[in-house]
Design an enzyme around this catalytic site. Sequence first.
Site, PDB file in Angstrom:
ATOM      1  N   PRO A 127       0.814  -1.222   0.000  1.00 55.99           N
ATOM      2  CA  PRO A 127       0.000   0.000   0.000  1.00 55.99           C
ATOM      3  C   PRO A 127       0.850   1.277   0.000  1.00 55.99           C
ATOM      4  O   PRO A 127       0.519   2.244  -0.676  1.00 55.99           O
ATOM      5  CB  PRO A 127      -0.807  -0.123   1.299  1.00 55.99           C
ATOM      6  CG  PRO A 127      -0.919  -1.603   1.536  1.00 55.99           C
ATOM      7  CD  PRO A 127       0.359  -2.200   1.014  1.00 55.99           C
ATOM      8  N   ALA A 129       4.250   1.297  -0.741  1.00 57.54           N
ATOM      9  CA  ALA A 129       5.492   1.110  -1.503  1.00 57.54           C
ATOM     10  C   ALA A 129       5.164   0.624  -2.919  1.00 57.54           C
ATOM     11  O   ALA A 129       5.011  -0.571  -3.151  1.00 57.54           O
ATOM     12  CB  ALA A 129       6.416   0.112  -0.800  1.00 57.54           C
ATOM     13  N   THR A 157      -0.802  -9.735  -8.930  1.00 55.36           N
ATOM     14  CA  THR A 157      -1.381 -10.447 -10.075  1.00 55.36           C
ATOM     15  C   THR A 157      -1.303 -11.957  -9.851  1.00 55.36           C
ATOM     16  O   THR A 157      -0.259 -12.482  -9.442  1.00 55.36           O
ATOM     17  CB  THR A 157      -0.631 -10.075 -11.372  1.00 55.36           C
ATOM     18  OG1 THR A 157      -0.683  -8.661 -11.508  1.00 55.36           O
ATOM     19  CG2 THR A 157      -1.273 -10.730 -12.599  1.00 55.36           C
ATOM     20  N   GLU A 364       4.973  -3.292 -13.579  1.00 51.27           N
ATOM     21  CA  GLU A 364       6.413  -3.554 -13.742  1.00 51.27           C
ATOM     22  C   GLU A 364       7.201  -2.251 -13.945  1.00 51.27           C
ATOM     23  O   GLU A 364       8.193  -2.209 -14.655  1.00 51.27           O
ATOM     24  CB  GLU A 364       6.664  -4.602 -14.830  1.00 51.27           C
ATOM     25  CG  GLU A 364       5.978  -5.918 -14.464  1.00 51.27           C
ATOM     26  CD  GLU A 364       6.538  -7.162 -15.099  1.00 51.27           C
ATOM     27  OE1 GLU A 364       7.701  -7.154 -15.513  1.00 51.27           O
ATOM     28  OE2 GLU A 364       5.794  -8.161 -15.163  1.00 51.27           O
TER      29      GLU A 364
HETATM   30  N1  COS Z   1      20.039  -4.934 -11.416  1.00 55.33           N
HETATM   31  C1  COS Z   1      20.815  -5.224 -10.334  1.00 55.33           C
HETATM   32  N2  COS Z   1      20.897  -4.390  -9.259  1.00 55.33           N
HETATM   33  C2  COS Z   1      20.192  -3.246  -9.288  1.00 55.33           C
HETATM   34  C3  COS Z   1      19.381  -2.898 -10.398  1.00 55.33           C
HETATM   35  C4  COS Z   1      19.342  -3.786 -11.489  1.00 55.33           C
HETATM   36  N3  COS Z   1      18.589  -3.517 -12.562  1.00 55.33           N
HETATM   37  N4  COS Z   1      18.800  -1.711 -10.142  1.00 55.33           N
HETATM   38  C5  COS Z   1      19.224  -1.320  -8.920  1.00 55.33           C
HETATM   39  N5  COS Z   1      20.069  -2.248  -8.411  1.00 55.33           N
HETATM   40  C6  COS Z   1      20.774  -2.209  -7.132  1.00 55.33           C
HETATM   41  C7  COS Z   1      21.601  -0.935  -7.044  1.00 55.33           C
HETATM   42  O1  COS Z   1      22.880  -1.127  -7.630  1.00 55.33           O
HETATM   43  C8  COS Z   1      21.671  -0.707  -5.555  1.00 55.33           C
HETATM   44  O2  COS Z   1      22.660  -1.538  -5.000  1.00 55.33           O
HETATM   45  P1  COS Z   1      23.927  -0.919  -4.200  1.00 55.33           P
HETATM   46  O3  COS Z   1      23.316  -0.116  -3.084  1.00 55.33           O
HETATM   47  O4  COS Z   1      24.675  -2.130  -3.745  1.00 55.33           O
HETATM   48  O5  COS Z   1      24.629  -0.069  -5.175  1.00 55.33           O
HETATM   49  C9  COS Z   1      20.338  -1.210  -5.049  1.00 55.33           C
HETATM   50  O6  COS Z   1      19.843  -2.111  -6.051  1.00 55.33           O
HETATM   51  C10 COS Z   1      19.337  -0.092  -4.854  1.00 55.33           C
HETATM   52  O7  COS Z   1      19.176   0.559  -6.089  1.00 55.33           O
HETATM   53  P2  COS Z   1      18.740   2.086  -6.209  1.00 55.33           P
HETATM   54  O8  COS Z   1      19.569   2.909  -5.253  1.00 55.33           O
HETATM   55  O9  COS Z   1      18.756   2.465  -7.627  1.00 55.33           O
HETATM   56  O10 COS Z   1      17.240   2.015  -5.638  1.00 55.33           O
HETATM   57  P3  COS Z   1      16.152   3.160  -5.556  1.00 55.33           P
HETATM   58  O11 COS Z   1      15.405   2.948  -4.311  1.00 55.33           O
HETATM   59  O12 COS Z   1      16.765   4.492  -5.787  1.00 55.33           O
HETATM   60  O13 COS Z   1      15.107   2.916  -6.765  1.00 55.33           O
HETATM   61  C11 COS Z   1      13.907   2.149  -8.648  1.00 55.33           C
HETATM   62  C12 COS Z   1      15.155   2.110  -7.750  1.00 55.33           C
HETATM   63  C13 COS Z   1      13.091   3.414  -8.567  1.00 55.33           C
HETATM   64  C14 COS Z   1      14.449   1.986 -10.042  1.00 55.33           C
HETATM   65  C15 COS Z   1      13.082   0.926  -8.204  1.00 55.33           C
HETATM   66  O14 COS Z   1      12.511   1.145  -6.925  1.00 55.33           O
HETATM   67  C16 COS Z   1      11.977   0.556  -9.163  1.00 55.33           C
HETATM   68  O15 COS Z   1      12.230  -0.106 -10.160  1.00 55.33           O
HETATM   69  N6  COS Z   1      10.722   0.947  -8.853  1.00 55.33           N
HETATM   70  C17 COS Z   1       9.586   0.492  -9.592  1.00 55.33           C
HETATM   71  C18 COS Z   1       9.073  -0.748  -8.950  1.00 55.33           C
HETATM   72  C19 COS Z   1       8.250  -1.557  -9.878  1.00 55.33           C
HETATM   73  O16 COS Z   1       8.581  -1.762 -11.032  1.00 55.33           O
HETATM   74  N7  COS Z   1       7.162  -2.034  -9.334  1.00 55.33           N
HETATM   75  C20 COS Z   1       6.308  -2.906 -10.073  1.00 55.33           C
HETATM   76  C21 COS Z   1       6.069  -4.091  -9.214  1.00 55.33           C
HETATM   77  S1  COS Z   1       6.035  -5.570 -10.056  1.00 55.33           S
HETATM   78  S2  COS Z   1       4.367  -5.536 -11.051  1.00 55.33           S
END
Ligand code: COS
Length: 400
Positions: A127, A129, A157, A364
């Site tokens: 909710p 996050a 899903t 996603e």
């Molecule tokens: N592959 C491997 N590692 C990854 C990665 C990837 N594609 N993306 C990020 N990481 C790692 C980073 O390197 C970081 O590790 P270190 O701290 O060791 O360097 C860690 O994960 C955290 O990454 P980051 O600091 O980029 O995280 P943030 O919280 O800033 O945010 C986003 C990342 C916004 C990109 C992420 O939260 C996201 O994708 N949000 C959308 C979520 C989503 O798609 N939800 C749908 C749910 S499924 S239907």
Amino acid sequence: MIRDPEVLDALLDSVSRFVRGRLIPAEAEVEETDAIPPAIVQEMKELGLFGLSIPEAYGGLGLTMEEEVRVVFELCRASTVFRSIIGTTVGIGSQGILMDGTPQQKQLYLPRLASGELIASFALTEPEAGSDAASLRTTAVRDGDSYVVNGTKRYITNAPQAGIFTLMARTDPKEKGAAGVSAFIVDARSPGIGFGKKDRKMGQRGAHTCDVIFENCRVPAANLIGLEEGRGFKTAMKVLDKGRLHIAAVAVGAARRILDDALRYAVERRQFGQPIAQFQLVQAMIADSHAEIYAAECMVLDAARRRDEGRNVSTEASCCKMFATEMCGRVADRAVQMLGGAGYMAEYGIERFYRDVRLFRLYEGTTQIQQLIIARNLLRDLAEGTPAGGGGAFRSGKES
Ligand code: COS
């Protein structure tokens, strides 16, 4: 990478026959009943569709990424609701185990996922996050040889059908960000798991989401993916890199179908004494749609091939997800416009696609999250002095 063109063509032919013979004729029933007929799910199992992305060693088809996206292009010429029932197993639900699971975890779960006996669901969103996935609050506290899980997951899903969840939960409460998150395999029948009522959605009838509530749910410590705490967020991100390419392929397949339907309508529908397809303003919509679908298809194939070469395609996956899903929205919108009043009416089916594909720009990772990832990666590459193109788009050779 295509390993054996003849084998792949045979698979694409069977999927295409299944789409035309079984799925498209059942679309209206699925919309009406909000359920995929069990006989169709069974046929999907027999075709091996649940095991597309699971290696042959575990009973799957072990497709390469290029092969997988080509199958998805075909499959998604039918309502994408059908893809949804295999989607979480093929993609985000199983890949965490495949990428980071121990040999025992893979052996225990992947064969049953590949056969369709178990449906896997991906439980990341909460909710509070959504886009900020690293802020998740569900906790998993170690107690003897198990973890006690508490928290609520949202919009999950296939949760009502799931046999297992790939669950992301916080094992280190002192660590508020990504580093405190771990990934678990959770049996959906475990005591302490409750389900909310099925969400009422804009579209995608027949594909179900709901809340999953964990209340003192005990998960064996052996189900911690990779048996290592603190790796769960990275597992989720790697899984999403692949999932985003898959969704981009879904958008391409759906857009192609939508344009096909709109084209057929445009040659049959007559106004001002001729088929509306003869009017140049309609032709502009046809041409723009076709060109954009072609562009998205090329992007998806290119990114899939790069992934098959072992390159990091995080940036390209986000480019594909963003471009293909936005493209699909534009194509669906133009199709409604081409059909005019009929485009708004349920019996022609285009309004259903219009509603169904709206989801692609959200799940996603929203389009805005993809923009953020692309820009961040390019800025990181610049700071590191690596050539432009994020994730090695214009580089040759392998990357980690
Ligand atoms: N592959 C491997 N590692 C990854 C990665 C990837 N594609 N993306 C990020 N990481 C790692 C980073 O390197 C970081 O590790 P270190 O701290 O060791 O360097 C860690 O994960 C955290 O990454 P980051 O600091 O980029 O995280 P943030 O919280 O800033 O945010 C986003 C990342 C916004 C990109 C992420 O939260 C996201 O994708 N949000 C959308 C979520 C989503 O798609 N939800 C749908 C749910 S499924 S239907």
